[in-house]
Design a protein around this motif. Structure first.
Motif, mmCIF file in Angstrom:
data_model
loop_
_atom_site.group_PDB
_atom_site.id
_atom_site.type_symbol
_atom_site.label_atom_id
_atom_site.label_comp_id
_atom_site.label_asym_id
_atom_site.label_seq_id
_atom_site.Cartn_x
_atom_site.Cartn_y
_atom_site.Cartn_z
ATOM 1 N N LYS A 1 0.794 -1.307 0.171
ATOM 2 C CA LYS A 1 -0.093 0.120 -0.108
ATOM 3 C C LYS A 1 0.989 1.329 -0.087
ATOM 4 N N ARG A 2 0.695 2.197 -0.912
ATOM 5 C CA ARG A 2 1.501 3.478 -0.915
ATOM 6 C C ARG A 2 0.431 4.453 -0.851
ATOM 7 N N ALA A 3 0.976 5.810 -0.466
ATOM 8 C CA ALA A 3 -0.015 6.971 -0.451
ATOM 9 C C ALA A 3 -0.442 7.139 -2.011
ATOM 10 N N ALA A 4 -1.853 7.115 -1.861
ATOM 11 C CA ALA A 4 -2.662 7.473 -3.059
ATOM 12 C C ALA A 4 -2.214 9.035 -3.385
ATOM 13 N N VAL A 5 -2.461 9.468 -4.541
ATOM 14 C CA VAL A 5 -1.983 10.685 -5.147
ATOM 15 C C VAL A 5 -3.227 11.206 -5.805
ATOM 16 N N PRO B 1 -7.081 11.853 -4.087
ATOM 17 C CA PRO B 1 -6.304 10.612 -3.657
ATOM 18 C C PRO B 1 -7.454 9.483 -3.536
ATOM 19 N N ASP C 1 -0.329 14.632 -7.822
ATOM 20 C CA ASP C 1 0.101 15.041 -6.608
ATOM 21 C C ASP C 1 0.995 16.369 -6.744
ATOM 22 N N HIS D 1 6.387 9.530 -9.036
ATOM 23 C CA HIS D 1 5.000 9.039 -8.786
ATOM 24 C C HIS D 1 4.702 7.843 -9.733
ATOM 25 N N GLU E 1 3.687 -1.257 -8.175
ATOM 26 C CA GLU E 1 3.037 -0.993 -7.022
ATOM 27 C C GLU E 1 2.597 0.478 -7.188
ATOM 28 N N GLN F 1 0.838 4.110 -7.626
ATOM 29 C CA GLN F 1 0.051 5.165 -6.405
ATOM 30 C C GLN F 1 -1.363 5.508 -7.516
ATOM 31 N N VAL G 1 -5.195 2.768 -4.160
ATOM 32 C CA VAL G 1 -4.786 3.487 -5.235
ATOM 33 C C VAL G 1 -5.699 4.587 -5.899
ATOM 34 N N THR G 2 -5.291 5.509 -6.517
ATOM 35 C CA THR G 2 -6.323 6.459 -7.184
ATOM 36 C C THR G 2 -6.490 5.800 -8.381
#
Ligand SMILES: Nc1ncnc2c1ncn2[C@@H]1O[C@H](COP(=O)(O)OP(=O)(O)OP(=O)(O)O)[C@@H](O)[C@H]1O
Ligand SMILES: [Mg+2]
Length: 259
Positions: free
Chosen positions: A8-12, A38, A73, A86, A163, A165, A197-198
């Protein structure tokens, strides 16, 4: 369906401001403005030739707009640095798989070229993602041996290896039977649930749009209109949007009324 453990990564966010594009003297779209939050699933619909794929290519930085800017982002996608920072996964309209190499090697191509993982780690990642999408048996297949539904899942799997975002899908359910289309829709929704994810999904498939979208937009006559949530779309009164969504796309679905 569970896709854990995917990282899991930070969505943008994705933001488009005043985006215009033409080819030769022919305008494709003008002054598009959009913000996708996001973790949001935004479904972009529109008639064939409206410029949906060109729009996605400008988000990928593959096509330069004539004017305006696309930000992921907050960073301009025209800047190669942005593409390094990104991670964007792309599921292309026609799959864009290389027929000369196996499914496994298609998935491994980009990470190998960029030396992202050791071969052992790469093998684990690729096999895990194929398994998550229930196509692990196809690792050694040539893409020409895949059914339409499998090809779409391989294209999604390839996008997941990085993986991402942000996932951009171009017609992920086209040419599929309704059941396989529904399975792809479930994968899109599950990826958002589990890796946050976005997603921007270009599609003609109103069933899928109503099932997975947070918001739906239509690109038509060069203009992007954000129509709101599926519930809001059902209330829309614009006759041109009605005639686009109802007779051509969804003549039989009694759940959908735009009147
Ligand atoms: N590189 C290019 N050079 C010239 N014209 C192009 C180029 N790429 C796309 N176009 C034109 O831009 C228009 C929009 O194409 P695009 O592929 O974005 O349509 P679309 O909305 O994705 O359609 P579909 O739903 O059929 O996939 C089309 O008329 C197409 O011919
Ligand atoms: Mg297209």
């Amino acid at each position: 369906m569970s896709l854990i453990p995917l990282k899991k990564r930070a969505a943008v966010s994705v933001e488009v401001k005043g985006l215009s594009k033409h080819y030769e003297a022919r305008p494709i779209f003008q002054n598009l403005t959009l913000r996708v939050e996001p973790g949001e699933i935004f479904v972009l619909m529109g008639p064939s030739g409206a410029g949906k794929s060109v729009f996605l290519k400008t988000l990928m930085g593959l096509e330069a707009p004539d004017s305006g800017v696309a930000l992921v982002d907050g960073r301009d996608v025209a800047d190669p640095e942005t593409r390094m920072h990104h991670v964007m996964g792309v599921v292309f309209q026609a799959g864009a798989l290389f027929n000369s190499m196996s499914v496994f090697d298609n998935l491994a191509l980009y990470p190998r070229e960029h030396n992202l993982y050791t071969e052992t780690v790469l093998e684990q990642k690729v096999r895990r993602i194929l398994k998550l999408l229930a196509i692990e048996h196809a690792a050694d297949y040539d893409p020409s041996a895949l059914s339409g539904g499998m090809k779409k899942r391989v294209a999604i799997a390839r996008a997941l290896v990085m993986e991402p975002q942000l996932l951009l899908y171009d017609e992920p359910t086209s040419e599929l039977d309704p059941e396989t289309g529904a399975m792809i829709a479930e994968i899109i929704a599950t990826l958002r649930e589990e890796i946050g994810v976005t997603s921007i999904v270009v599609s003609h498939d109103i069933h899928m749009a109503l099932a997975v979208a947070d918001r739906i937009g239509i690109l038509m006559d060069g203009v992007l209109r954000t129509l709101g949530t599926p519930a809001e779309l059902r209330q829309c009164t614009d006759p041109r949007i009605q005639s686009f969504l109802n007779p051509k796309i969804n003549p039989k679905n009694p759940r959908f009324r735009c009147e």
